[in-house]
Design a protein around this motif. Sequence first.
Motif, PDB file in Angstrom:
ATOM      1  N   LYS A 384       0.846  -1.206   0.000  1.00 32.77           N
ATOM      2  CA  LYS A 384       0.000   0.000   0.000  1.00 32.77           C
ATOM      3  C   LYS A 384       0.878   1.251   0.000  1.00 32.77           C
ATOM      4  O   LYS A 384       0.583   2.242  -0.653  1.00 32.77           O
ATOM      5  CB  LYS A 384      -0.904   0.016   1.232  1.00 32.77           C
ATOM      6  N   GLY A 385       1.966   1.178   0.787  1.00 28.93           N
ATOM      7  CA  GLY A 385       2.915   2.282   0.837  1.00 28.93           C
ATOM      8  C   GLY A 385       3.568   2.518  -0.515  1.00 28.93           C
ATOM      9  O   GLY A 385       3.731   3.668  -0.945  1.00 28.93           O
ATOM     10  N   VAL A 386       3.924   1.430  -1.184  1.00 28.49           N
ATOM     11  CA  VAL A 386       4.530   1.554  -2.515  1.00 28.49           C
ATOM     12  C   VAL A 386       3.523   2.213  -3.462  1.00 28.49           C
ATOM     13  O   VAL A 386       3.872   3.101  -4.254  1.00 28.49           O
ATOM     14  CB  VAL A 386       4.960   0.169  -3.067  1.00 28.49           C
ATOM     15  N   ALA A 387       2.257   1.785  -3.369  1.00 35.08           N
ATOM     16  CA  ALA A 387       1.231   2.347  -4.256  1.00 35.08           C
ATOM     17  C   ALA A 387       1.078   3.855  -4.021  1.00 35.08           C
ATOM     18  O   ALA A 387       0.990   4.636  -4.983  1.00 35.08           O
ATOM     19  CB  ALA A 387      -0.094   1.634  -4.024  1.00 35.08           C
ATOM     20  N   LEU A 388       1.078   4.269  -2.748  1.00 34.91           N
ATOM     21  CA  LEU A 388       0.959   5.699  -2.444  1.00 34.91           C
ATOM     22  C   LEU A 388       2.157   6.464  -3.025  1.00 34.91           C
ATOM     23  O   LEU A 388       1.997   7.517  -3.649  1.00 34.91           O
ATOM     24  CB  LEU A 388       0.882   5.923  -0.925  1.00 34.91           C
ATOM     25  N   SER A 389       3.362   5.923  -2.818  1.00 36.85           N
ATOM     26  CA  SER A 389       4.554   6.610  -3.317  1.00 36.85           C
ATOM     27  C   SER A 389       4.516   6.713  -4.841  1.00 36.85           C
ATOM     28  O   SER A 389       4.905   7.730  -5.417  1.00 36.85           O
ATOM     29  CB  SER A 389       5.827   5.903  -2.837  1.00 36.85           C
ATOM     30  N   HIS A 405      14.981   9.110  -1.061  1.00 35.25           N
ATOM     31  CA  HIS A 405      15.306   9.579   0.280  1.00 35.25           C
ATOM     32  C   HIS A 405      14.273   9.078   1.298  1.00 35.25           C
ATOM     33  O   HIS A 405      14.625   8.596   2.374  1.00 35.25           O
ATOM     34  CB  HIS A 405      15.368  11.112   0.274  1.00 35.25           C
ATOM     35  N   LEU A 406      12.998   9.176   0.934  1.00 33.92           N
ATOM     36  CA  LEU A 406      11.929   8.742   1.840  1.00 33.92           C
ATOM     37  C   LEU A 406      11.995   7.231   2.082  1.00 33.92           C
ATOM     38  O   LEU A 406      11.774   6.756   3.203  1.00 33.92           O
ATOM     39  CB  LEU A 406      10.557   9.133   1.276  1.00 33.92           C
ATOM     40  N   TYR A 407      12.304   6.467   1.032  1.00 35.24           N
ATOM     41  CA  TYR A 407      12.434   5.012   1.192  1.00 35.24           C
ATOM     42  C   TYR A 407      13.572   4.699   2.165  1.00 35.24           C
ATOM     43  O   TYR A 407      13.455   3.809   3.012  1.00 35.24           O
ATOM     44  CB  TYR A 407      12.685   4.335  -0.168  1.00 35.24           C
ATOM     45  N   ASP A 408      14.679   5.438   2.034  1.00 37.16           N
ATOM     46  CA  ASP A 408      15.795   5.221   2.958  1.00 37.16           C
ATOM     47  C   ASP A 408      15.354   5.461   4.399  1.00 37.16           C
ATOM     48  O   ASP A 408      15.687   4.694   5.305  1.00 37.16           O
ATOM     49  CB  ASP A 408      16.964   6.163   2.624  1.00 37.16           C
ATOM     50  N   LEU A 409      14.587   6.549   4.603  1.00 39.78           N
ATOM     51  CA  LEU A 409      14.091   6.870   5.950  1.00 39.78           C
ATOM     52  C   LEU A 409      13.183   5.760   6.481  1.00 39.78           C
ATOM     53  O   LEU A 409      13.249   5.398   7.659  1.00 39.78           O
ATOM     54  CB  LEU A 409      13.344   8.214   5.947  1.00 39.78           C
ATOM     55  N   CYS A 410      12.320   5.222   5.591  1.00 42.36           N
ATOM     56  CA  CYS A 410      11.420   4.139   6.001  1.00 42.36           C
ATOM     57  C   CYS A 410      12.231   2.967   6.552  1.00 42.36           C
ATOM     58  O   CYS A 410      11.893   2.381   7.588  1.00 42.36           O
ATOM     59  CB  CYS A 410      10.588   3.637   4.827  1.00 42.36           C
ATOM     60  N   PHE A 411      13.312   2.621   5.844  1.00 41.31           N
ATOM     61  CA  PHE A 411      14.137   1.483   6.277  1.00 41.31           C
ATOM     62  C   PHE A 411      14.911   1.825   7.553  1.00 41.31           C
ATOM     63  O   PHE A 411      15.048   0.987   8.433  1.00 41.31           O
ATOM     64  CB  PHE A 411      15.073   1.020   5.149  1.00 41.31           C
ATOM     65  N   PHE A 417       5.688   3.787   4.466  1.00 38.90           N
ATOM     66  CA  PHE A 417       5.821   5.011   3.680  1.00 38.90           C
ATOM     67  C   PHE A 417       4.831   6.124   4.066  1.00 38.90           C
ATOM     68  O   PHE A 417       5.239   7.282   4.231  1.00 38.90           O
ATOM     69  CB  PHE A 417       5.711   4.685   2.182  1.00 38.90           C
ATOM     70  N   PRO A 418       3.538   5.800   4.246  1.00 36.34           N
ATOM     71  CA  PRO A 418       2.595   6.898   4.565  1.00 36.34           C
ATOM     72  C   PRO A 418       2.996   7.655   5.833  1.00 36.34           C
ATOM     73  O   PRO A 418       2.893   8.883   5.887  1.00 36.34           O
ATOM     74  CB  PRO A 418       1.261   6.171   4.762  1.00 36.34           C
ATOM     75  N   ALA A 419       3.470   6.936   6.851  1.00 37.33           N
ATOM     76  CA  ALA A 419       3.871   7.567   8.116  1.00 37.33           C
ATOM     77  C   ALA A 419       5.067   8.486   7.896  1.00 37.33           C
ATOM     78  O   ALA A 419       5.069   9.651   8.334  1.00 37.33           O
ATOM     79  CB  ALA A 419       4.212   6.495   9.150  1.00 37.33           C
ATOM     80  N   VAL A 420       6.080   7.976   7.203  1.00 38.74           N
ATOM     81  CA  VAL A 420       7.288   8.768   6.970  1.00 38.74           C
ATOM     82  C   VAL A 420       6.983   9.981   6.087  1.00 38.74           C
ATOM     83  O   VAL A 420       7.465  11.090   6.325  1.00 38.74           O
ATOM     84  CB  VAL A 420       8.405   7.889   6.354  1.00 38.74           C
ATOM     85  N   TYR A 421       6.125   9.769   5.104  1.00 41.66           N
ATOM     86  CA  TYR A 421       5.764  10.875   4.214  1.00 41.66           C
ATOM     87  C   TYR A 421       5.081  11.990   5.002  1.00 41.66           C
ATOM     88  O   TYR A 421       5.356  13.172   4.817  1.00 41.66           O
ATOM     89  CB  TYR A 421       4.855  10.377   3.088  1.00 41.66           C
ATOM     90  N   ASP A 422       4.199  11.614   5.927  1.00 42.64           N
ATOM     91  CA  ASP A 422       3.509  12.600   6.773  1.00 42.64           C
ATOM     92  C   ASP A 422       4.484  13.371   7.644  1.00 42.64           C
ATOM     93  O   ASP A 422       4.350  14.581   7.826  1.00 42.64           O
ATOM     94  CB  ASP A 422       2.488  11.884   7.679  1.00 42.64           C
TER      95      ASP A 422
END
Length: 491
Positions: A384-389, A405-411, A417-422
């Motif tokens: 779902k996170g991949v779909a949002l990104s 960059h956001l993917y790196d932060l997620c890991f 992804f939705p949480a990190v993006y927010d």
Amino acid sequence: MATTPETSVEARAKYEPVIGLEVHVQLLTVSKIFCSCSTRFGDSPNTNVCPVCLGLPGALPVLNRKAVEFAVRAAMALDCAIHETSIFARKNYFYPDLPKGYQISQYDKPLAEFGGIDIPTAGGTRKIGITRLHLEEDAGKSLHEGFRDSAETTAIDLNRSGVPLIEIVSEPDLRSPAEAYEYLTRLKEIILYTGVSDCNMEEGSLRCDANVSVRPRGQKPFGTKTEIKNVNSFRFIREALEYEIDRQIGIVEAGGKITQETRSYNSAEGKTYGMRSKEQAHDYRYFPEPDLLPLVVDEKWQTEIRRSLPELPEARRQRMVADYGITAYDAQVLTSTKAFADQFEAAAEAAKNPKRVANLVQSELVGRLKAAGLEIEKSPISMKGVALSADLVESGAISGKMLKHLYDLCFDRGQDFPAVYDQERPQQITDSAAIEKIIDEIIAANPKQAEQYRAGKKTVVGFFVGQVMKASQGQANPQMVNQLLAKKLEN
Ligand SMILES: [Zn+2]
């Protein structure tokens, strides 16, 4: 690694290996095949037993309908013809873990025959025939270690006695250890898709024996075969076959004869060892099981079971290539497990551009998972996170660079992804004056490319987009960059 005997390259080139595989798969029924005892793995020894599976005199077997259904489903998935009537037979032999003195199996009238699995080979796709698929009961287990007196005695656990198995026998169609490995990989994948077994090799839910012989290339008749038993991983089977083929070539080249026998593989040494001379079918004194009626799977039941068949991996890959415009290789990666493929498809269908979801999984997710040593099921970024990104990149809300960059932060954070993006809400330049300023500078710095664009080479715009994004450190809104660039370059 297997240690190979001294066999020269020339000698190897002279001979062709012939390999056939027998695979036993434990069915995921709750209870055993002829009694209501539990099939649960890991319970205390001899707690899941009753007069039937202990083989006590006078106890009568009652066939588990679910085991039949699972076996038929597997047979259908392996493209076999189902026999409406099949016969259970007694296979007589003595072994400490077989209390009845015989195993209930199927012999001359098996449940299913004439199947096959397509495998990719160096010379293209080839069908490996499946001779037969039949139902049988498992034996118990001899425990040679783990007890204080294990040095002197062997213990018996009969929890496994009567657990339902299917045996899948291939034609001797395989011509190399690599093909055998490929066949097993495909077979396991298909069985996992049908859901009739967990194919867990550590727990013995999938076991493989390999028959192998060699013959001079071009010769029709088969050489004498040996059987390699009880190898507990596909990699070891490939290694055992490599060793055994070289061993046989060495003997034949030296003028010797192969003994028909059963051999075991020692994975630590990478060698096979003779165990006993191979039994022939007549050694087992097969006869029809008098305590069970012929097994009838009529057309109505077959139709019902066929309806329960899921889409199989190969068909799914072909459909995904068509549905998402992805390559055959991409489809292979995305269908590595059914769970992964299901999650991916749910996400892709919900996203604006399914193809972009497929690309992101491969270009951004799979590599990070590998680096972190994680299976897809443990990914911090859900499908779902991949779909949002993917949607955010699609709409131009974030750039490809920001996404990385956001993917790196997620890991790093172990968050989706939705949480990190927010949390990050990446800064984006949407001020057209600011973007125009950058564009003016880039055009001024690249007059030659600007001239080419005006002369009609519209693809040069890609170069300018790249330059502007770079200059803005990936923060300019890509859609605005595109629009403004087109306008500026036209002037
Ligand atoms: Zn029982």
